[in-house]
Design a protein around this motif. Structure first.
Motif, PDB file in Angstrom:
ATOM      1  N   HIS A 159     154.392  19.306  53.169  1.00  0.00           N
ATOM      2  CA  HIS A 159     155.784  19.761  53.325  1.00  0.00           C
ATOM      3  C   HIS A 159     156.240  20.396  52.010  1.00  0.00           C
ATOM      4  N   PRO A 160     156.128  21.744  51.891  1.00  0.00           N
ATOM      5  CA  PRO A 160     156.451  22.413  50.622  1.00  0.00           C
ATOM      6  C   PRO A 160     157.892  22.148  50.166  1.00  0.00           C
ATOM      7  N   GLU A 161     158.815  22.051  51.153  1.00  0.00           N
ATOM      8  CA  GLU A 161     160.228  21.863  50.764  1.00  0.00           C
ATOM      9  C   GLU A 161     160.416  20.547  50.011  1.00  0.00           C
ATOM     10  N   GLU A 162     159.622  19.537  50.399  1.00  0.00           N
ATOM     11  CA  GLU A 162     159.708  18.239  49.708  1.00  0.00           C
ATOM     12  C   GLU A 162     159.121  18.338  48.294  1.00  0.00           C
ATOM     13  N   ALA A 163     158.010  19.104  48.158  1.00  0.00           N
ATOM     14  CA  ALA A 163     157.391  19.289  46.838  1.00  0.00           C
ATOM     15  C   ALA A 163     158.383  19.992  45.906  1.00  0.00           C
ATOM     16  N   ILE A 164     159.067  20.982  46.457  1.00  0.00           N
ATOM     17  CA  ILE A 164     160.047  21.734  45.646  1.00  0.00           C
ATOM     18  C   ILE A 164     161.203  20.802  45.245  1.00  0.00           C
ATOM     19  N   ARG A 165     161.641  19.993  46.216  1.00  0.00           N
ATOM     20  CA  ARG A 165     162.750  19.064  45.950  1.00  0.00           C
ATOM     21  C   ARG A 165     162.379  18.083  44.828  1.00  0.00           C
ATOM     22  N   MET A 166     161.097  17.724  44.773  1.00  0.00           N
ATOM     23  CA  MET A 166     160.641  16.773  43.748  1.00  0.00           C
ATOM     24  C   MET A 166     160.233  17.502  42.460  1.00  0.00           C
ATOM     25  N   VAL A 168     157.867  19.649  41.880  1.00  0.00           N
ATOM     26  CA  VAL A 168     156.434  19.833  41.598  1.00  0.00           C
ATOM     27  C   VAL A 168     156.163  21.337  41.663  1.00  0.00           C
ATOM     28  N   PRO A 169     155.724  21.933  40.556  1.00  0.00           N
ATOM     29  CA  PRO A 169     155.527  23.392  40.576  1.00  0.00           C
ATOM     30  C   PRO A 169     154.386  23.787  41.512  1.00  0.00           C
ATOM     31  N   LYS A 170     154.620  24.903  42.214  1.00  0.00           N
ATOM     32  CA  LYS A 170     153.601  25.416  43.137  1.00  0.00           C
ATOM     33  C   LYS A 170     152.314  25.717  42.357  1.00  0.00           C
ATOM     34  N   GLY A 171     151.148  25.448  42.929  1.00  0.00           N
ATOM     35  CA  GLY A 171     149.881  25.704  42.236  1.00  0.00           C
ATOM     36  C   GLY A 171     148.924  24.551  42.463  1.00  0.00           C
ATOM     37  N   PRO A 172     148.028  24.315  41.489  1.00  0.00           N
ATOM     38  CA  PRO A 172     146.985  23.286  41.691  1.00  0.00           C
ATOM     39  C   PRO A 172     147.537  21.903  42.018  1.00  0.00           C
ATOM     40  N   LEU A 173     148.735  21.578  41.494  1.00  0.00           N
ATOM     41  CA  LEU A 173     149.286  20.240  41.756  1.00  0.00           C
ATOM     42  C   LEU A 173     149.559  20.039  43.250  1.00  0.00           C
ATOM     43  N   HIS A 179     145.486  16.541  48.904  1.00  0.00           N
ATOM     44  CA  HIS A 179     144.285  15.724  49.063  1.00  0.00           C
ATOM     45  C   HIS A 179     144.559  14.249  48.786  1.00  0.00           C
ATOM     46  N   GLY A 180     145.817  13.878  48.856  1.00  0.00           N
ATOM     47  CA  GLY A 180     146.178  12.461  48.791  1.00  0.00           C
ATOM     48  C   GLY A 180     146.222  11.892  47.379  1.00  0.00           C
ATOM     49  N   LYS A 181     146.212  12.771  46.352  1.00  0.00           N
ATOM     50  CA  LYS A 181     146.223  12.245  44.976  1.00  0.00           C
ATOM     51  C   LYS A 181     147.651  12.295  44.420  1.00  0.00           C
ATOM     52  N   SER A 182     147.954  11.353  43.517  1.00  0.00           N
ATOM     53  CA  SER A 182     149.251  11.424  42.840  1.00  0.00           C
ATOM     54  C   SER A 182     149.118  12.396  41.664  1.00  0.00           C
ATOM     55  N   VAL A 183     150.236  13.019  41.281  1.00  0.00           N
ATOM     56  CA  VAL A 183     150.197  14.007  40.183  1.00  0.00           C
ATOM     57  C   VAL A 183     151.280  13.668  39.153  1.00  0.00           C
ATOM     58  N   SER A 184     151.072  14.136  37.928  1.00  0.00           N
ATOM     59  CA  SER A 184     152.074  13.912  36.871  1.00  0.00           C
ATOM     60  C   SER A 184     152.822  15.211  36.615  1.00  0.00           C
ATOM     61  N   VAL A 185     154.151  15.107  36.611  1.00  0.00           N
ATOM     62  CA  VAL A 185     154.996  16.257  36.248  1.00  0.00           C
ATOM     63  C   VAL A 185     155.861  15.763  35.090  1.00  0.00           C
ATOM     64  N   GLY A 186     155.597  16.282  33.889  1.00  0.00           N
ATOM     65  CA  GLY A 186     156.270  15.753  32.698  1.00  0.00           C
ATOM     66  C   GLY A 186     155.888  14.290  32.559  1.00  0.00           C
ATOM     67  N   ASP A 187     156.897  13.402  32.461  1.00  0.00           N
ATOM     68  CA  ASP A 187     156.554  11.978  32.350  1.00  0.00           C
ATOM     69  C   ASP A 187     156.700  11.248  33.681  1.00  0.00           C
ATOM     70  N   ARG A 188     156.845  12.025  34.749  1.00  0.00           N
ATOM     71  CA  ARG A 188     156.985  11.386  36.075  1.00  0.00           C
ATOM     72  C   ARG A 188     155.653  11.416  36.835  1.00  0.00           C
ATOM     73  N   VAL A 189     155.371  10.340  37.582  1.00  0.00           N
ATOM     74  CA  VAL A 189     154.195  10.342  38.460  1.00  0.00           C
ATOM     75  C   VAL A 189     154.711  10.502  39.890  1.00  0.00           C
ATOM     76  N   ILE A 190     154.228  11.512  40.564  1.00  0.00           N
ATOM     77  CA  ILE A 190     154.689  11.780  41.941  1.00  0.00           C
ATOM     78  C   ILE A 190     153.577  11.385  42.915  1.00  0.00           C
ATOM     79  N   GLU A 191     153.925  10.529  43.849  1.00  0.00           N
ATOM     80  CA  GLU A 191     152.962  10.084  44.872  1.00  0.00           C
ATOM     81  C   GLU A 191     152.994  11.063  46.053  1.00  0.00           C
ATOM     82  N   PRO A 192     151.863  11.179  46.760  1.00  0.00           N
ATOM     83  CA  PRO A 192     151.830  12.161  47.873  1.00  0.00           C
ATOM     84  C   PRO A 192     152.704  11.768  49.073  1.00  0.00           C
TER      85      PRO A 192
END
Ligand code: ZN
Length: 319
Positions: A159-166, A168-173, A179-192
């Protein structure tokens, strides 16, 4: 991916007769064909069904009894006459290579395409782009195997709209989240979770070949969306089933129930059964979702939604 069409080329046993051909099942996934057993007359049935033999990628033999393999020499020969160049792999129990090599030598046949013959063992025997084929020893009068076609699980809907809301910049993240992995944006960890739906389970189709029902096969077929299981005899001939290492329809139903499969399709019927309604009813004593296969019948399984969906089509080539 997410859709498999199962075609029954032949659904009889012992020898082809007026009502039923010798057993063979063909799976179509993404336009490529995978065959399980190749009874006499299979290639003609494929022509009638509109299935192109050149699209076959691999053939899996359950055991070396004539009714399951005598269509193979003709099929291999036809692919050569049609100038097949793509390689083909055949899997089968010990003795498969000497059977095929023996026929080809006797016929002075030198195939133009690469034929690889591999001995089936328990476990994963074949890896496709997004599926694998597993084998498990079954219990027949000669060395025999059952097979399971297992699609890989697919990532859930993104759901791209949710990624944008959180933020998370578009791209490899986005790919990592998908693929079900959590990612780090700055000092935040975002769960899938919340951005990606849960993975969609790959479809599973089991094919028994000839066998007695066994606890090992119950475990092997566990959770299959579709189980294609032999039903040579009715329960009143259970002594014959034991003697010849086959199953009855009632045993097929009981095994499907114990293995908690989605749908059971009976095939490989003794010639003595002109109608198979009785066998289907017998299997339904312990498992409700049962169909009896006819030659050229096809079944489509999809799992675009949460729950796999199975639809039955009329005889291929006639619809
Ligand atoms: Zn058989």
């Amino acid at each position: 991916m997410g859709k498999i069409t199962v075609y029954f080329m032949g659904t009889g046993s012992a020898h082809p007769n007026k009502l039923r051909g010798a057993p063979s099942v063909v799976l179509n996934t993404d336009g490529e064909l995978y065959m399980f057993d190749c009874g006499e007359g299979t290639q003609r049935q494929m022509a009638i069904a509109g299935l192109n033999i050149m699209k076959l990628r691999a053939i899996f033999l359950t055991h070396l009894h004539g009714d399951h393999v005598l269509g193979l020499p003709g099929l291999l020969n036809s692919m050569d006459l049609l100038n097949r160049l793509n390689g083909l792999t055949i899997f089968g129990p010990p003795g498969t290579a000497s059977f095929i090599d023996g026929v080809n030598k006797s016929l002075h046949s030198t195939l133009k395409y690469a034929l690889t013959i591999s001995t089936t063992r328990n476990g994963e025997v074949y890896r496709g782009d997004n599926f694998r084929v597993l084998a498990r020893r079954s219990l027949h009068s000669v060395p025999s195997y059952s097979y399971m076609f297992v699609e890989d699980d697919r990532p859930g809907r993104f759901h791209p709209e949710e990624a944008i809301r959180m933020s998370v910049p578009k791209g490899p993240l986005w790919g990592e989240l998908q693929h079900g992995k959590s990612v780090s944006v700055g000092d935040r960890v975002i769960e899938p979770g919340g951005i990606v739906d849960s993975p969609v389970k790959g479809l599973r189709v089991g094919i028994s070949g000839d066998t007695r029902p066994t606890a090992s096969l119950v475990r092997f077929f566990h959770g299959a969306d579709l189980l294609i299981y032999e039903s040579t005899f009715s329960q009143e001939l259970s002594d014959k089933a034991v003697e010849s290492f086959h199953s009855t329809a009632e045993e097929a139903g009981a095994l499907a129930n114990a293995a908690n499969v989605g749908h059971l399709i009976l095939y490989h019927f003794s010639e003595r059964y002109r109608r198979i309604d009785g066998l289907v009813r017998e299997a339904r004593r312990s498992f409700k979702r049962v169909s009896g296969a006819r030659d050229l019948m096809s079944f489509i399984i999809t799992n675009s939604s949460e729950q796999p969906d199975i639809s039955i089509s009329g005889p291929a080539g006639r619809t």
